[in-house]
Design a protein around this motif. Structure first.
Motif, short mmCIF file in Angstrom:
data_model
loop_
_atom_site.label_atom_id
_atom_site.label_comp_id
_atom_site.label_asym_id
_atom_site.label_seq_id
_atom_site.Cartn_x
_atom_site.Cartn_y
_atom_site.Cartn_z
N PRO A 7 0.80 -1.24 0.00
CA PRO A 7 0.00 0.00 0.00
C PRO A 7 0.83 1.28 0.00
CG PRO A 7 0.11 -0.89 2.21
CD PRO A 7 0.80 -1.89 1.32
N GLU A 8 2.15 1.21 0.22
CA GLU A 8 2.98 2.40 0.30
C GLU A 8 3.08 3.11 -1.06
OE1 GLU A 8 4.05 -0.72 1.00
OE2 GLU A 8 5.12 -1.16 -0.86
N HIS A 9 3.39 4.41 -1.03
CA HIS A 9 3.51 5.17 -2.27
C HIS A 9 4.66 4.58 -3.09
CE1 HIS A 9 3.97 8.39 -5.16
NE2 HIS A 9 2.87 8.97 -4.71
N PRO A 10 4.39 4.23 -4.34
CA PRO A 10 5.41 3.51 -5.12
C PRO A 10 6.50 4.39 -5.72
CG PRO A 10 3.42 3.78 -6.42
CD PRO A 10 3.11 4.33 -5.05
N ARG A 11 6.35 5.72 -5.67
CA ARG A 11 7.31 6.60 -6.34
C ARG A 11 7.75 7.71 -5.38
NH1 ARG A 11 5.76 8.05 -12.28
NH2 ARG A 11 6.37 5.86 -12.44
#
Length: 604
Positions: A7-11
């Motif tokens: 779920p973490e921000h991928p960028r």
């Protein structure tokens, strides 16, 4: 069961507050004959489901089909938040293997070729709407295709692993204003004590400004701005006060927060993107590769980036961190990210933890056919995908070099080959896209670009004494050069920095040692050379091989094969499940003896 994995921000290099992760359960259907479009899959519910972002071959996906998958389909009804009114909606894919077509409400919005690079579809303004997203991914077993280590045979064997088809990295939505920053290109300059930010814009307006601010844990550092109404890519250079200049290095991986704002004529913030950077330099001094002007011996490990239940997708963000920490615990200060473009979260953690990496492309899959004989025949698509990778990953300070190709082989012919063209194109692409980092034209085997910044070789000789004999010519500018059954033709070495970028691969499988039959079955247990008899022999061989390279004053580093076992390939420091199979402290001690090249001073 995890409903929203990863779920973490991928960028982390480009973060806006309005975004939504689309990982989780999607409709799914295998389309073995690639006839789904004709059969109406675009307009009807799909027959099964899958847990994105895990590939259908993986156990974690809930599908677990490891046969060849000619095509697969995904679908999901996505609710666009009502509060995104006045914004355009971008649909991002971290990676889809291999040829992807994306529809929104039955209308094609993008297509993309390449299983390792990211891409985006602009869905327009859709706040408050429910949009049906459909993705078809084709992944043929036939023809030239950048596959990396994915097996082209039904079964795994040797150093070829279970295939990955379809979505295998995070899918997410992002809301951007109609006038916005398209991307960020952040380039540090240690000599000038500055950071330059180039920010391509969707359009220009009179009176607009681009404002860039640097900060760190001690507070604001510096800011600067430029006009944003004259160029599609306005550029801002921020000068860092000398007392706040703190170079990034493995010993001190200092990062600066970067905030980029597009400001309107009345002073209003139109768009804001948050990122970060590390200020460091990479330079060449004869045969030495310098970091921040100093020789830092690169004790690299080959990292393939595979996991038992999730294949090329990391099971969690914590798993990415753990792999770096496991490598550092064993004495490595970096890695070759081998035959795979790693997700940005890994690069972010490498930046945070001071872990040197070489960015590589997963080029395997270009085997030659026809009148060119055995020459590999990569296509123009390789260059396109490589440019996408260079653009996406430019901002990461942990990346200290680029490697577009691996173990290419070149048979002499009376004409230039496609491999010649693509090798040079990918080298020049890297040099033009990023003049701040060294580039290897092709790691191991055929060096075909005369001006390659770095020259290397792969050497899996297992006897340390013989290994020393083979590499001793570097002092006389006659280093070991790969020849592979008369198919590996390289241009002469020209005094560049040189390292053995693959070695070791010591075959140690405690389980197979107790099962003699496993050692004869390359689908069950495999490694380089003769399998060691016990752990003691492994440590003696490892210390002997690494000792040869550490003692060479002209060698700037090495890369040991490899960090973990991967399926049947049993030559890792750790098992495939990341548990130790060796005395890690002993591995660390063997590597941390002083390297001769670090003690050597520039001449003159």
């Amino acid at each position: 069961m995890i409903e929203v994995p990863r779920p973490e921000h991928p960028r982390p290099t480009a973060v806006r507050p309005l975004w939504r992760c689309l990982n989780g359960r999607w409709e799914f259907e295998i389309d073995q004959g690639d006839s789904g479009l004709e059969r109406g899959l675009l307009h009807r519910p799909l027959s099964g489901e899958i847990l994105v972002p895990f590939a259908p071959e993986s156990a974690a996906s809930g599908v677990g089909v490891t046969d060849f998958l000619e095509a697969v389909w995904y679908a999901r009804d996505v609710e666009i938040p009502a509060e995104w009114t006045g914004h355009r909606v971008l649909l991002h894919f971290g990676a889809v293997d291999h040829d992807a077509t994306v529809w929104a409400d039955g209308v094609e919005v993008t297509r993309h070729r390449g299983g390792f690079s990211s891409f985006t579809a602009d869905l327009g303004e859709r706040a408050g709407q429910t949009v049906r997203i459909v993705v078809r991914a084709r992944d043929s077993r036939h023809g030239v295709q950048a596959r990396g280590k994915q097996s082209t045979r039904y079964a795994n064997a040797d150093c070829h692993y279970t295939r990955t088809t379809g979505i295998w990295q995070t899918v997410w939505l992002e809301a951007v204003p109609p006038l916005h920053v398209r991307s960020l290109r952040i380039t540090p300059n240690l000599a000038a004590g500055s950071v330059t930010v180039a920010a391509p814009l969707s359009a220009n307006r009179p009176g607009h400004r681009l404002v860039v601010t640097l900060a760190d844990d001690a507070g604001p550092v510096a800011s600067a701005e430029s006009r944003a109404d004259l160029d599609l890519t306005p550029t801002v250079t921020v000068i860092v006060p000398p007392e706040r200049l703190r170079p990034w290095s493995p010993r001190d991986p200092h990062l600066y927060d970067v905030t980029v704002r597009l400001v309107g004529a009345a002073g209003e913030v139109i768009d804001e993107v948050r990122s970060y950077t590390g200020i460091r330099s990479v330079a060449i001094d004869g045969k030495r590769l310098l970091l921040n002007g100093e020789p830092v011996f690169q004790r690299l490990v080959l990292d393939q980036g595979w996991w038992p239940d999730t294949l090329m997708t990391a099971p969690s963000d914590e798993a990415l961190v753990r792999d770096i920490e496991l490598a550092q615990a064993a004495g490595f200060n970096g890695a070759r990210l081998h035959q795979k473009v790693f997700e940005e979260r890994f690069l972010y953690h490498a930046d945070r933890l001071g872990y040197l990496v070489w960015g590589e492309f997963g080029d395997w899959g270009a085997a030659g056919h026809g009148p060119a004989g055995d020459n590999q025949q990569p296509t123009a698509s390789y260059v396109t995908q490589w440019l996408e990778v260079l653009a996406r990953d430019h901002n990461h300070p942990a990346i200290v070099g680029w490697c577009p190709l691996n173990e290419t082989y070149q048979v002499l012919h009376d004409r230039i080959t496609v491999l010649d063209d693509v090798t040079r194109a990918m080298f020049l692409a890297a040099k033009l896209a990023d003049p701040t980092r060294p580039v290897i034209d092709a790691s191991g085997y055929s060096h075909r670009v005369a001006e390659t910044d770095v020259y290397d070789a792969h050497l899996y000789e297992q006897d340390p004494a013989r290994f020393a004999e083979l590499v001793e010519g570097l002092a006389e500018d006659a280093p070991f050069v790969n020849t592979h059954e008369d198919r590996s033709i390289s241009l002469p070495y020209a005094g560049q920095p040189y390292f053995i970028s693959e070695f070791g691969g010591i075959w140690w499988d405690p389980d197979a040692a107790r099962d003699p039959g496993a050692g004869a079955d390359r689908e069950r247990s495999w490694g380089y050379g003769d399998r060691v008899r016990d752990e003691e022999e492994w440590h003696e061989r490892f210390a002997g091989l690494t000792g040869v390279l550490l003692a060479d004053p002209d060698m700037f580093g090495y890369c040991y094969t490899q960090l973990t076992d991967v399926m049947q390939e049993r030559n890792g420091i750790y098992r495939f499940d990341r548990t130790p199979k060796l005395d890690v402290e002993r591995v660390r001690a063997a590597q941390l003896r002083p390297a001769a090249s670090e003690a050597r001073r520039p001449e003159g």
